[in-house]
Each structure stands twice: as structure tokens, then as C-alpha cells.
Design an enzyme around this catalytic site. Structure first.
Site, mmCIF file in Angstrom:
data_model
loop_
_atom_site.group_PDB
_atom_site.id
_atom_site.type_symbol
_atom_site.label_atom_id
_atom_site.label_comp_id
_atom_site.label_asym_id
_atom_site.label_seq_id
_atom_site.Cartn_x
_atom_site.Cartn_y
_atom_site.Cartn_z
ATOM 1 N N SER A 102 0.828 -1.204 0.000
ATOM 2 C CA SER A 102 0.000 0.000 0.000
ATOM 3 C C SER A 102 0.871 1.266 0.000
ATOM 4 C CB SER A 102 -0.960 -0.041 1.194
ATOM 5 O OG SER A 102 -1.954 0.947 1.069
ATOM 6 N N ASP A 204 -9.511 -5.254 -4.468
ATOM 7 C CA ASP A 204 -8.907 -4.345 -3.494
ATOM 8 C C ASP A 204 -9.889 -3.212 -3.256
ATOM 9 O OD1 ASP A 204 -7.386 -2.349 -2.183
ATOM 10 O OD2 ASP A 204 -5.539 -2.985 -3.167
ATOM 11 N N HIS A 233 -7.038 -6.071 0.031
ATOM 12 C CA HIS A 233 -5.930 -5.115 0.047
ATOM 13 C C HIS A 233 -4.740 -5.571 0.891
ATOM 14 C CE1 HIS A 233 -3.875 -1.326 -0.310
ATOM 15 N NE2 HIS A 233 -3.855 -1.165 0.991
#
Length: 258
Positions: A102, A204, A233
Site C-alpha cells: 500500500s 482491493d 488489500h
């Protein structure tokens, strides 16, 4: 005695490092995401360590403590710690690979634009695409109205019973500092010439999977891709955790041996 102004680190959110198999061993820098902490990347870090890599798993400023602590931080703080962790690792390791989830993926990519000597990078559901202007304006409006946080983005995980150790709220000013970097970063992606292993979850709910396509098209180095079909995610602790570890280590071995 501990400083009473220093918040306690959440259990499992501690930074972690190891020296590897010996002098000149390859290195792996593993970077966690926005509002998360090292626990989400610890399995990847430990897989690299088990393969003989020297490892740095930093805790980014404001993370792994309290959301109030994070409110005082910004991209400048997180990127400074990522750079410092890279320097610590490079000082004791041979060739270095960087992996991040991320915002950790954002920092991974950012480091690659600054350090052409990096052997390879592994962005996992990386936030690299500019945010929609209307979303940015909405967040700015909330800040202007005195709002400090909005509902959290953590624990986007498909696997039942797995909960990410992330804040329940998203701090708004720190979020804007991240969003503000993405436009500038996008213009530098073409300068990345090292090998890139992009891992993407099609489902996601935090970062648009299309960001991975943008990254793959923009970098100049060779690109490999892994689709994380079963995970959301926070894929590093989801159904595809072992696949991520296996592929990241295999890639790391290959690029640091070249």
C-alpha cells in the site's frame, strides 16, 4: 524510565531487523502501509530472513501507536524513516531489494526513483495513482471544517478471522500529505530501471487495482506481475500470504544475484 510523551507501541507493531547469513548477504527492506504497522509486513520480512537476507522492517513515524500520534506526522516523516532504514540496510548488506504494501509500496517506488542501485522492488497493492480531484477536495473540505479523522481503511482482508492491526480512524491531514505526493511521483516512474515485481489484488477495496497497470506501463525496468486472486488489500496476511512470500523471495534471490 520511558518518556511519558512517547506513546506505547502496540503489541506486534515493533520494528524488526536481522543481519542475514553473513557479510555481503543480500538485503531486503520491507515497508508497511498507511495507518498500519510492521505486523502486516512481518511475514514477508521473516521469509526474506529465512532465506538468508539481512532485513530491515521499520515502523513509520506515527504508526503502531495511536491515531493521535499519527496526526502529527506526514509524508516527510515517513519517507525520511524509509530512507534511513534503507541506509541502515545498505551499510551492512550486499545488493538490496525493497518490498512494500500500500503506502509502503508508494515508499518502495519512491526509493527506487532516488536509488538506481536498488536491485529490484516489490510493490504490493501500491498506492501510486493520483487521487480523483473530487475526493481530494472532499477531504480538504473536512479539514477546513475542523475534522481530524474519518472512518478507517484497515483490515480489508478476505480471510475470515484475520484482523489487521491498524487504526480504526484515518487521520485527514496525514492523508492529504500522501495524496499530495502522488502527482509528483507519477512523473518520475519512468526513471525506475531496476526489475519490478508488481503484486495486485483484483478485489482491493482501498487502492484501485488499476494503479498497478499504471505502474507497470510507466517504469523503464523489466516488469513481472503476480495476481493475488484470493486476497483483498492487506494481501500479506490474507489467503495469498504464502504466495507473496514465495514470489518475493524468489525474485529477491534472482535480482540480488545478478
Amino acid at each position: 524510565m520511558p518518556d511519558i510523551d512517547t506513546p506505547e507501541i502496540l503489541p506486534g507493531a515493533e520494528p524488526w531487523s536481522t543481519d542475514g547469513s553473513g557479510p555481503g548477504a543480500p538485503g531486503a527492506l520491507c515497508i508497511h502501509g498507511f495507518t498500519g504497522n510492521p505486523s502486516s509486513m512481518r511475514p514477508v520480512a521473516e521469509a526474506f530472513a529465512a532465506a538468508g537476507f539481512a532485513v530491515e522492517l521499520p515502523r513509520l513515524p506515527g504508526h503502531g501507536t495511536t491515531v493521535e500520534d499519527m496526526l502529527t506526522t506526514s509524508w516527510e516523516n515517513w519517507s525520511a524513516e524509509a530512507e534511513a532504514a534503507y541506509q541502515r540496510l545498505a551499510a551492512r548488506a550486499g545488493k538490496v531489494v525493497v518490498a512494500g504494501l500500500s503506502m509502503g509500496g508508494t515508499l518502495t517506488v519512491w526509493l527506487a526513483t532516488r536509488h538506481p542501485e536498488i536491485a529490484g522492488i516489490v510493490p504490493i497493492n501500491a498506492a501510486v495513482a493520483p487521487q480523483q480531484p473530487e475526493v481530494v477536495e472532499m477531504v480538504k473540505g473536512m479539514v477546513d471544517e475542523g475534522e481530524l479523522v474519518m472512518p478507517g481503511i484497515g483490515s480489508d482482508i478476505a480471510k475470515p478471522g484475520v484482523v489487521e492491526s491498524a487504526y480504526e480512524s484515518t487521520p485527514l491531514k496525514p492523508l492529504l500529505s500522501l495524496v499530495g505526493v502522488l502527482d509528483e511521483l507519477g512523473s518520475k516512474l519512468g526513471g525506475i530501471t531496476c526489475p519490478v515485481l508488481i503484486m495486485t489484488s483484483p478485489q482491493d477495496h482501498v487502492v484501485d487495482p488499476a494503479a498497478s497497470d499504471l505502474l507497470a506501463a510507466a517504469v523503464s525496468g523489466p516488469v513481472e506481475r503476480v495476481t493475488l486472486e484470493r486476497s483483498y488489500h492487506v494481501a500479506t496476511v490474507d489467503y495469498d500470504a504464502e504466495l507473496i512470500q514465495q514470489q518475493a523471495v524468489e525474485f529477491g534471490r534472482k535480482v540480488t544475484a545478478e
